[in-house]
Design an enzyme around this catalytic site. Structure first.
Site, PDB file in Angstrom:
ATOM      1  N   LYS A 129       0.836  -1.209   0.000  1.00  0.00           N
ATOM      2  CA  LYS A 129       0.000   0.000   0.000  1.00  0.00           C
ATOM      3  C   LYS A 129       0.867   1.254   0.000  1.00  0.00           C
ATOM      4  O   LYS A 129       0.500   2.277  -0.581  1.00  0.00           O
ATOM      5  CB  LYS A 129      -0.964   0.001   1.191  1.00  0.00           C
ATOM      6  N   ILE A 158      -2.547  -9.763  -6.189  1.00  0.00           N
ATOM      7  CA  ILE A 158      -1.165  -9.277  -6.171  1.00  0.00           C
ATOM      8  C   ILE A 158      -0.758  -8.785  -7.559  1.00  0.00           C
ATOM      9  O   ILE A 158      -0.156  -7.729  -7.715  1.00  0.00           O
ATOM     10  CB  ILE A 158      -0.192 -10.382  -5.683  1.00  0.00           C
ATOM     11  N   HIS A 179     -24.036  14.854   2.530  1.00  0.00           N
ATOM     12  CA  HIS A 179     -23.876  15.381   1.172  1.00  0.00           C
ATOM     13  C   HIS A 179     -22.852  16.509   1.189  1.00  0.00           C
ATOM     14  O   HIS A 179     -22.915  17.354   2.071  1.00  0.00           O
ATOM     15  CB  HIS A 179     -25.203  15.916   0.656  1.00  0.00           C
TER      16      HIS A 179
HETATM   17  P1  FAD Z   1       1.582 -14.203   8.189  1.00  0.00           P
HETATM   18  O1  FAD Z   1       1.361 -12.757   8.117  1.00  0.00           O
HETATM   19  O2  FAD Z   1       2.128 -14.894   6.998  1.00  0.00           O
HETATM   20  O3  FAD Z   1       2.559 -14.423   9.432  1.00  0.00           O
HETATM   21  C1  FAD Z   1       3.042 -15.686   9.793  1.00  0.00           C
HETATM   22  C2  FAD Z   1       4.321 -15.508  10.571  1.00  0.00           C
HETATM   23  O4  FAD Z   1       4.700 -16.776  11.113  1.00  0.00           O
HETATM   24  C3  FAD Z   1       5.502 -15.046   9.732  1.00  0.00           C
HETATM   25  O5  FAD Z   1       6.183 -14.007  10.380  1.00  0.00           O
HETATM   26  C4  FAD Z   1       6.400 -16.286   9.642  1.00  0.00           C
HETATM   27  O6  FAD Z   1       7.761 -15.953   9.548  1.00  0.00           O
HETATM   28  C5  FAD Z   1       6.097 -16.954  10.961  1.00  0.00           C
HETATM   29  N1  FAD Z   1       6.342 -18.400  10.990  1.00  0.00           N
HETATM   30  C6  FAD Z   1       5.959 -19.334  10.085  1.00  0.00           C
HETATM   31  N2  FAD Z   1       6.294 -20.576  10.518  1.00  0.00           N
HETATM   32  C7  FAD Z   1       6.913 -20.400  11.708  1.00  0.00           C
HETATM   33  C8  FAD Z   1       7.454 -21.293  12.668  1.00  0.00           C
HETATM   34  N3  FAD Z   1       7.394 -22.619  12.508  1.00  0.00           N
HETATM   35  N4  FAD Z   1       8.034 -20.774  13.770  1.00  0.00           N
HETATM   36  C9  FAD Z   1       8.077 -19.439  13.969  1.00  0.00           C
HETATM   37  N5  FAD Z   1       7.536 -18.558  13.114  1.00  0.00           N
HETATM   38  C10 FAD Z   1       6.957 -19.022  12.013  1.00  0.00           C
HETATM   39  N6  FAD Z   1      -4.275  -8.966   3.121  1.00  0.00           N
HETATM   40  C11 FAD Z   1      -5.170  -7.993   3.382  1.00  0.00           C
HETATM   41  O7  FAD Z   1      -6.121  -8.233   4.136  1.00  0.00           O
HETATM   42  N7  FAD Z   1      -5.051  -6.745   2.843  1.00  0.00           N
HETATM   43  C12 FAD Z   1      -4.035  -6.437   2.002  1.00  0.00           C
HETATM   44  O8  FAD Z   1      -3.949  -5.306   1.518  1.00  0.00           O
HETATM   45  C13 FAD Z   1      -3.077  -7.437   1.698  1.00  0.00           C
HETATM   46  N8  FAD Z   1      -2.048  -7.178   0.871  1.00  0.00           N
HETATM   47  C14 FAD Z   1      -1.107  -8.142   0.635  1.00  0.00           C
HETATM   48  C15 FAD Z   1      -0.068  -7.844  -0.235  1.00  0.00           C
HETATM   49  C16 FAD Z   1       0.890  -8.821  -0.510  1.00  0.00           C
HETATM   50  C17 FAD Z   1       2.038  -8.475  -1.436  1.00  0.00           C
HETATM   51  C18 FAD Z   1       0.800 -10.104   0.117  1.00  0.00           C
HETATM   52  C19 FAD Z   1       1.845 -11.139  -0.143  1.00  0.00           C
HETATM   53  C20 FAD Z   1      -0.251 -10.391   0.965  1.00  0.00           C
HETATM   54  C21 FAD Z   1      -1.222  -9.426   1.226  1.00  0.00           C
HETATM   55  N9  FAD Z   1      -2.304  -9.686   2.052  1.00  0.00           N
HETATM   56  C22 FAD Z   1      -3.239  -8.708   2.299  1.00  0.00           C
HETATM   57  C23 FAD Z   1      -2.475 -10.992   2.705  1.00  0.00           C
HETATM   58  C24 FAD Z   1      -1.984 -10.897   4.152  1.00  0.00           C
HETATM   59  O9  FAD Z   1      -0.634 -10.508   4.153  1.00  0.00           O
HETATM   60  C25 FAD Z   1      -2.144 -12.253   4.832  1.00  0.00           C
HETATM   61  O10 FAD Z   1      -3.492 -12.667   4.730  1.00  0.00           O
HETATM   62  C26 FAD Z   1      -1.771 -12.149   6.299  1.00  0.00           C
HETATM   63  O11 FAD Z   1      -0.446 -11.710   6.461  1.00  0.00           O
HETATM   64  C27 FAD Z   1      -1.938 -13.507   6.987  1.00  0.00           C
HETATM   65  O12 FAD Z   1      -1.656 -13.347   8.336  1.00  0.00           O
HETATM   66  P2  FAD Z   1      -1.130 -14.568   9.228  1.00  0.00           P
HETATM   67  O13 FAD Z   1      -0.913 -13.981  10.575  1.00  0.00           O
HETATM   68  O14 FAD Z   1      -2.017 -15.715   9.066  1.00  0.00           O
HETATM   69  O15 FAD Z   1       0.268 -14.999   8.584  1.00  0.00           O
HETATM   70  P1  NAD Z   2      -4.926 -14.778  -6.367  1.00  0.00           P
HETATM   71  O1  NAD Z   2      -5.578 -16.055  -6.068  1.00  0.00           O
HETATM   72  O2  NAD Z   2      -5.605 -13.517  -6.023  1.00  0.00           O
HETATM   73  O3  NAD Z   2      -4.597 -14.675  -7.920  1.00  0.00           O
HETATM   74  C1  NAD Z   2      -3.845 -15.633  -8.576  1.00  0.00           C
HETATM   75  C2  NAD Z   2      -4.231 -15.598 -10.040  1.00  0.00           C
HETATM   76  O4  NAD Z   2      -3.299 -16.396 -10.728  1.00  0.00           O
HETATM   77  C3  NAD Z   2      -5.615 -16.168 -10.299  1.00  0.00           C
HETATM   78  O5  NAD Z   2      -6.339 -15.298 -11.138  1.00  0.00           O
HETATM   79  C4  NAD Z   2      -5.310 -17.497 -10.989  1.00  0.00           C
HETATM   80  O6  NAD Z   2      -6.291 -17.863 -11.926  1.00  0.00           O
HETATM   81  C5  NAD Z   2      -4.000 -17.195 -11.649  1.00  0.00           C
HETATM   82  N1  NAD Z   2      -3.156 -18.359 -11.904  1.00  0.00           N
HETATM   83  C6  NAD Z   2      -2.972 -19.451 -11.139  1.00  0.00           C
HETATM   84  N2  NAD Z   2      -2.056 -20.281 -11.705  1.00  0.00           N
HETATM   85  C7  NAD Z   2      -1.651 -19.675 -12.841  1.00  0.00           C
HETATM   86  C8  NAD Z   2      -0.716 -20.007 -13.852  1.00  0.00           C
HETATM   87  N3  NAD Z   2       0.000 -21.122 -13.795  1.00  0.00           N
HETATM   88  N4  NAD Z   2      -0.545 -19.150 -14.891  1.00  0.00           N
HETATM   89  C9  NAD Z   2      -1.252 -17.991 -14.959  1.00  0.00           C
HETATM   90  N5  NAD Z   2      -2.162 -17.632 -14.030  1.00  0.00           N
HETATM   91  C10 NAD Z   2      -2.344 -18.455 -12.979  1.00  0.00           C
HETATM   92  O7  NAD Z   2      -3.471 -14.881  -5.682  1.00  0.00           O
HETATM   93  P2  NAD Z   2      -2.321 -13.800  -5.518  1.00  0.00           P
HETATM   94  O8  NAD Z   2      -2.584 -12.619  -6.357  1.00  0.00           O
HETATM   95  O9  NAD Z   2      -1.046 -14.533  -5.654  1.00  0.00           O
HETATM   96  O10 NAD Z   2      -2.485 -13.399  -4.014  1.00  0.00           O
HETATM   97  C11 NAD Z   2      -2.477 -14.403  -2.999  1.00  0.00           C
HETATM   98  C12 NAD Z   2      -3.413 -14.037  -1.906  1.00  0.00           C
HETATM   99  O11 NAD Z   2      -2.846 -12.995  -1.110  1.00  0.00           O
HETATM  100  C13 NAD Z   2      -4.732 -13.466  -2.382  1.00  0.00           C
HETATM  101  O12 NAD Z   2      -5.636 -14.473  -2.714  1.00  0.00           O
HETATM  102  C14 NAD Z   2      -5.189 -12.723  -1.181  1.00  0.00           C
HETATM  103  O13 NAD Z   2      -5.790 -13.628  -0.300  1.00  0.00           O
HETATM  104  C15 NAD Z   2      -3.895 -12.210  -0.584  1.00  0.00           C
HETATM  105  N6  NAD Z   2      -3.696 -10.796  -0.962  1.00  0.00           N
HETATM  106  C16 NAD Z   2      -4.653  -9.905  -0.598  1.00  0.00           C
HETATM  107  C17 NAD Z   2      -4.525  -8.582  -0.962  1.00  0.00           C
HETATM  108  C18 NAD Z   2      -5.597  -7.620  -0.586  1.00  0.00           C
HETATM  109  O14 NAD Z   2      -6.397  -7.953   0.268  1.00  0.00           O
HETATM  110  N7  NAD Z   2      -5.664  -6.449  -1.181  1.00  0.00           N
HETATM  111  C19 NAD Z   2      -3.425  -8.150  -1.692  1.00  0.00           C
HETATM  112  C20 NAD Z   2      -2.472  -9.097  -2.052  1.00  0.00           C
HETATM  113  C21 NAD Z   2      -2.617 -10.428  -1.668  1.00  0.00           C
END
Ligand code: FAD
Ligand code: NAD
Length: 474
Positions: free
Chosen positions: A58, A193, A451
């Site tokens: 973000k 993503i 509004h």
């Molecule tokens: P995580 O955030 O993955 O945290 C898990 C933690 O556990 C990590 O720090 C990891 O190192 C640690 N861990 C794993 N295994 C072990 C172990 N055995 N021992 C000790 N530590 C361990 N979601 C949204 O809602 N809004 C968004 O805008 C959004 N944007 C995203 C953008 C990107 C690029 C990505 C990749 C994801 C985004 N997501 C977003 C998804 C969001 O990040 C995840 O849904 C969220 O982080 C999940 O939270 P969690 O606590 O389950 O796991």
């Molecule tokens: P996604 O599931 O949103 O999108 C993956 C896309 O890749 C799908 O449209 C799927 O059809 C396509 N795909 C799968 N295999 C493929 C292949 N071999 N070749 C071409 N296309 C293929 O997954 P993501 O974008 O990787 O994000 C992972 C998750 O992280 C999201 O589902 C979401 O839960 C979380 N996330 C959330 C936010 C947010 O809330 N704004 C932002 C980033 C990530």
């Protein structure tokens, strides 16, 4: 004797740190183990979301939107901007500072709430014991807990045709670290993503091509909204190629991405390639087989409605269990499980979890899509309203998109709300609350909206469900 706790949380992402803080607030002796190491080599709390997910993405989305506006969006306001210059390293540095501030904030919250932070790897053993391997020491410790919460999150899915090296072929983590704008950027997967990171680099000047395997763009999104979004993104310059199956990548001077679509074999030359085809649960070396912990066929830890696993006293929350991989879903599960452990009622409303895609315009939704109502045979009515007819959106010069409300045809209960448009991420909160309280479209239509605001588009869409909108034909 092993150090003992009321609760040990493994993982300090949004799910784990919420659980840990709430457990401590409820008077439970709580430790939280996390193995994440930041770019400075130091342990960092906050998991994927704060370090390499929600927050840094973000930060870059906002920076790139400012740059884009400075170049393209100010003339109509009568603001003439001279030579706009881009400084990518400063942009990345700003993002890194924000991450540091947020992860440091979690460390302070742990301290204030007396959550013990254990930096290292955690592994569930039998009888609710946890093996802790500290990051900076070789020795392992065995800890004892009354309750264990697994919150280990998720990892990017790697595909054989494009193995991630975090240099030229990157995951979302690498796509947050480019120090210069790639001339041509390929993205495999036009999901959340792909669209967010594709938007960042496209606004900064990359030619972005998204290769999506499915024939439908944003299949989980309401069809009408997805169609509108696809049109806008294409106008913005994102090239979305649907039905594209990547078969191979070859690294030469340029990166060649070979794929097949309905026209046959194709090749795309890019400088960098982002692989964003989804994420998988992170359970690497998480539990000993003696625990008998069950996972499902896709590797998620198997849980019931209250996130209880099949092992008594062991819970799992967040991305490592079923349901949408969203930070706020994990946070709510963390709070619920803490309450349950403390003997209080706990609940998550899984039907009203909002989704947001932070593109411009943003896409946000909650509840059922029109296609899901159709396939479930639910009688429904829809109301829509375009931002082009909302005074505030016109004043902002941000008029692309619409609000769509789906209500039950007979009871009028709101079943789903879908928005593509300015500040959809904020507007959706009203819809979530309305659905949480089982509101009807008429309830929303009778609610006073200030509004001029963008929220009037929600109001008008609710009025339109009964063909009573004022600022559009019915
Ligand atoms: P995580 O955030 O993955 O945290 C898990 C933690 O556990 C990590 O720090 C990891 O190192 C640690 N861990 C794993 N295994 C072990 C172990 N055995 N021992 C000790 N530590 C361990 N979601 C949204 O809602 N809004 C968004 O805008 C959004 N944007 C995203 C953008 C990107 C690029 C990505 C990749 C994801 C985004 N997501 C977003 C998804 C969001 O990040 C995840 O849904 C969220 O982080 C999940 O939270 P969690 O606590 O389950 O796991
Ligand atoms: P996604 O599931 O949103 O999108 C993956 C896309 O890749 C799908 O449209 C799927 O059809 C396509 N795909 C799968 N295999 C493929 C292949 N071999 N070749 C071409 N296309 C293929 O997954 P993501 O974008 O990787 O994000 C992972 C998750 O992280 C999201 O589902 C979401 O839960 C979380 N996330 C959330 C936010 C947010 O809330 N704004 C932002 C980033 C990530």
């Amino acid at each position: 004797m092993a150090e003992s706790y009321d609760v040990i949380v493994i993982g300090a992402g949004p799910a784990g740190y919420h659980a840990a803080i709430r457990c401590a607030q409820l008077g439970l002796k709580t430790a939280c183990i996390d193995e994440f190491v930041g770019p400075d080599g130091e342990a960092a709390l906050g998991g994927t979301c704060l370090n390499v997910g929600c927050i840094p993405s973000k930060a870059l989305l906002d920076s790139s939107e400012h740059y884009h506006k400075a170049n393209h969006g100010l003339d109509a306001h009568g603001i003439k901007v001279g030579d706009v210059k881009l400084d990518v390293p400063t942009m990345i540095e700003r993002k890194n500072k924000i991450v540091k501030q947020m992860t440091g904030g979690v460390a302070q919250l742990f301290k204030a709430n007396k959550v013990e932070w254990l930096a290292g790897h955690g592994k569930l053993l039998s009888d609710r014991q946890v093996e802790f391997s500290p990051l900076k020491k070789k020795s392992k410790q065995t800890l004892q807990a009354e309750n264990v919460i697994l919150a280990t999150g998720s990892k990017p899915i790697d595909i054989g045709a494009a193995p991630i090296d975090e240099d030229r072929i990157v995951s979302s983590t690498g796509a947050l670290e480019f120090t210069e704008v790639p001339k041509r950027l390929g993205v495999i997967g036009a999901g959340v993503i792909g669209l967010e990171m594709g938007s960042v680099w496209s606004r900064l000047g990359s030619n972005v091509v998204l290769l999506e395997a499915q024939d439908t763009f944003l299949a989980p999104v309401d069809g009408q909204i997805a169609k509108e979004a696809q049109k806008v993104f294409t106008q913005q310059g994102l090239e979305i190629r649907l039905g594209a199956r990547v078969t191979e990548t070859r690294k030469g001077k340029q990166l060649s991405v070979h794929y097949e679509d309905k026209e046959g074999k194709q090749t795309l030359q890019v400088d960098k390639l982002v692989v964003a085809v989804g994420r998988r649960p992170h359970t690497d070396n998480l539990f000993h087989e003696d625990t008998g912990l069950l996972t499902d066929e896709r590797g998620f830890v198997h849980v019931g409605d209250h996130c209880e696993t099949n092992v008594p006293g062991v819970y799992a929350i967040g991305d490592v269990v079923r349901g949408p991989m969203l930070a706020h879903k994990g946070m709510e599960e963390g709070l619920m499980v803490a309450d349950v452990i403390a003997g209080k009622p706990g609940h998550v409303s899984y039907d009203t979890i909002p989704w947001v895609i932070y593109t411009h315009p943003e896409i946000a939704w909650v509840g059922r899509t029109e296609q899901s109502c159709k396939s479930a045979g639910i009688p429904y009515a829809t109301g829509t309203f375009r931002f082009a007819a909302a005074g505030r959106a016109v004043a902002m010069d941000d008029t692309v998109g619409m609000v769509k409300i789906i209500a039950h045809k007979e009871t009028d209960r709101i079943l789903g709300v879908h928005i593509v448009g300015p500040q959809a991420s904020e507007l959706i909160a009203e819809a979530v609350l309305a659905m949480e309280y089982a509101a009807s479209a008429e309830d929303l239509a009778r609610t006073v909206h200030a509004h001029p605001t963008l929220s009037e588009a929600v109001h008008e869409a609710a009025l339109h469900v009964h063909r009573q909108a004022i600022h559009r034909g019915n």
